[in-house]
Scaffold this motif. Structure first.
Motif, mmCIF file in Angstrom:
data_model
loop_
_atom_site.group_PDB
_atom_site.id
_atom_site.type_symbol
_atom_site.label_atom_id
_atom_site.label_comp_id
_atom_site.label_asym_id
_atom_site.label_seq_id
_atom_site.Cartn_x
_atom_site.Cartn_y
_atom_site.Cartn_z
ATOM 1 N N ALA A 133 7.792 6.695 -2.685
ATOM 2 C CA ALA A 133 6.753 6.507 -3.074
ATOM 3 C C ALA A 133 6.155 4.798 -2.838
ATOM 4 N N LEU A 134 6.921 3.998 -2.998
ATOM 5 C CA LEU A 134 6.419 2.652 -2.842
ATOM 6 C C LEU A 134 6.296 2.619 -1.463
ATOM 7 N N MET A 135 7.079 2.969 -0.614
ATOM 8 C CA MET A 135 6.842 2.544 0.822
ATOM 9 C C MET A 135 5.541 3.554 1.445
ATOM 10 N N LEU A 136 5.282 4.684 0.890
ATOM 11 C CA LEU A 136 4.135 5.351 1.448
ATOM 12 C C LEU A 136 2.877 4.665 0.537
ATOM 13 N N ALA A 137 2.990 4.186 -0.293
ATOM 14 C CA ALA A 137 1.891 3.308 -1.228
ATOM 15 C C ALA A 137 1.387 2.203 -0.228
ATOM 16 N N ILE A 138 2.534 1.632 0.239
ATOM 17 C CA ILE A 138 2.391 0.385 1.073
ATOM 18 C C ILE A 138 1.510 0.762 2.314
ATOM 19 N N ASP A 139 1.904 1.876 2.893
ATOM 20 C CA ASP A 139 1.032 2.255 4.086
ATOM 21 C C ASP A 139 -0.391 2.833 3.758
ATOM 22 N N TYR A 140 -0.755 3.356 2.544
ATOM 23 C CA TYR A 140 -2.041 3.583 2.013
ATOM 24 C C TYR A 140 -2.729 2.243 1.982
ATOM 25 N N TYR A 141 -2.081 1.611 1.128
ATOM 26 C CA TYR A 141 -2.611 0.323 0.757
ATOM 27 C C TYR A 141 -2.968 -0.528 2.094
ATOM 28 N N SER A 142 -2.307 -0.707 3.073
ATOM 29 C CA SER A 142 -2.584 -1.262 4.355
ATOM 30 C C SER A 142 -4.035 -0.658 4.990
ATOM 31 N N MET A 143 -4.399 0.643 4.592
ATOM 32 C CA MET A 143 -5.695 0.915 5.186
ATOM 33 C C MET A 143 -6.921 0.386 4.605
ATOM 34 N N SER A 144 -6.832 -0.346 3.598
ATOM 35 C CA SER A 144 -7.902 -0.778 2.774
ATOM 36 C C SER A 144 -8.525 -2.020 3.501
ATOM 37 N N PRO A 145 -9.721 -2.096 3.700
ATOM 38 C CA PRO A 145 -10.423 -3.150 4.486
ATOM 39 C C PRO A 145 -10.205 -4.250 3.797
ATOM 40 N N ALA A 146 -10.024 -4.500 2.622
ATOM 41 C CA ALA A 146 -10.017 -5.705 1.692
ATOM 42 C C ALA A 146 -8.673 -6.374 2.039
ATOM 43 N N VAL A 147 -7.636 -5.602 2.643
ATOM 44 C CA VAL A 147 -6.194 -6.227 2.676
ATOM 45 C C VAL A 147 -5.982 -6.907 3.684
ATOM 46 N N THR A 148 -5.444 -8.029 3.737
ATOM 47 C CA THR A 148 -4.915 -8.884 4.894
ATOM 48 C C THR A 148 -3.691 -8.168 5.641
ATOM 49 N N PRO A 149 -3.571 -8.329 6.920
ATOM 50 C CA PRO A 149 -2.241 -7.922 7.551
ATOM 51 C C PRO A 149 -1.018 -8.759 6.895
ATOM 52 N N VAL A 150 -1.508 -10.173 6.659
ATOM 53 C CA VAL A 150 -0.357 -10.772 6.245
ATOM 54 C C VAL A 150 0.406 -10.350 4.969
#
Length: 282
Positions: free
Chosen positions: A86-103
């Motif tokens: 669930a955590l790893m999938l959450a990270i993937d979903y989180y990465s799709m947010s435009p406010a989140v930096t690639p770093v």
């Protein structure tokens, strides 16, 4: 405590219940961390016995799920396969947010894959990455000893993408305020909260417990190999500390297996539709 209890027994006569009874005495005294370390030492001893024909099985391998675990809030961690998926999938979903930096996304993924201390991630420099050897050569934050992190295929992919963004500076994971300083000390923790995980569920340091627990209990790697990759001081049977290159190929295989396992858990989470986190703006 170990030798007086089972030290005089024939190796092949020692059963899981014998070891569990010994460990329960430590647990009853509320020294849970020591109990888990003792189990690790016994497990390594029996693994050697199996490899050298002195025993047919490893009774300590069967005890992971039977032992009590500490619930210390400051070391909150997700340590079951379902939780980690669930955590790893959450990270993937989180990465799709435009406010989140690639770093920040890369720091989250690498925290999961490397389970090293946050300081070792935050202060990682590009010249410490040896692409030709597929490894990071750095300094362990707590011991100041040289330390190698073998890179899985997945880790190399993350780093190559990040290289396009941050390679103009020395830090792999620079601060959003400028590439002359590293990612904020709370950068990964803030992201974990933004993904909807409370401080009682998971923290940045929890990636270490996550890796240690599942590499032992789910993937069955020897404790001394895991501890060495955690940059702990690990000693051989003669009391000599292993150097940074010992067991490197075993650790390299382990780190690739771990990255593959994280992908597998994430895929299973996708199939199970387990994500219900309320993502917040970081």
């Amino acid at each position: 405590m170990v030798f007086p209890t089972i030290g005089k027994h024939q190796v092949e006569s020692i059963k899981p219940i014998d070891i569990l009874d010994l460990l329960r005495k430590l647990e009853d005294n509320n020294i849970l961390e020591t109990a888990h370390k003792v189990r690790g030492y016994i497990k390594s001893t029996f693994q050697y016995a199996v490899l050298t024909g002195r025993a047919e099985s490893n009774p300590a391998s069967e005890l992971g799920g039977a032992m009590r675990t500490s619930k210390a809030k400051h070391l909150a961690a997700l340590t079951t396969p379902k939780e980690v998926g669930a955590l790893m999938l959450a990270i993937d979903y989180y990465s799709m947010s435009p406010a989140v930096t690639p770093v920040v996304v890369a720091a989250l993924k690498c925290s999961a894959m490397w389970f090293c201390r946050q300081k070792e991630i935050r202060f990682l420099e590009w010249d410490q990455i040896h692409w030709d050897k597929a490894q990071i050569e750095t300094i362990a934050a707590k011991t100041n000893a040289s330390f190698i992190i073998p890179l899985s295929r997945q880790a190399i992919e993350v780093l190559k993408e990040l290289h396009k963004v941050t390679s103009q500076g020395k830090y792999v994971f620079p601060s959003a305020r400028g590439d002359s300083r590293p990612l904020s000390e709370n950068g990964v923790n803030v992201a974990i909260r933004a993904m909807g995980f409370s401080k009682e569920q998971m923290c940045a340091h929890g990636f270490r417990s996550m890796g240690r627990t599942l590499l032992d209990e789910a993937l069955n790697y020897p404790p001394h190999i895991i501890e060495q990759q955690l940059a702990h001081v690990v000693r051989d049977p003669l009391g000599r500390a292993y150097n940074r290159t010992q067991h490197l190929e075993q650790r390299r295989e382990m780190m690739q297996h771990w990255a593959d396992y994280l992908d597998k858990l994430k895929h299973e989470a996708t199939q199970g539709n387990v994500i219900s986190a309320n993502f917040k703006q970081a």
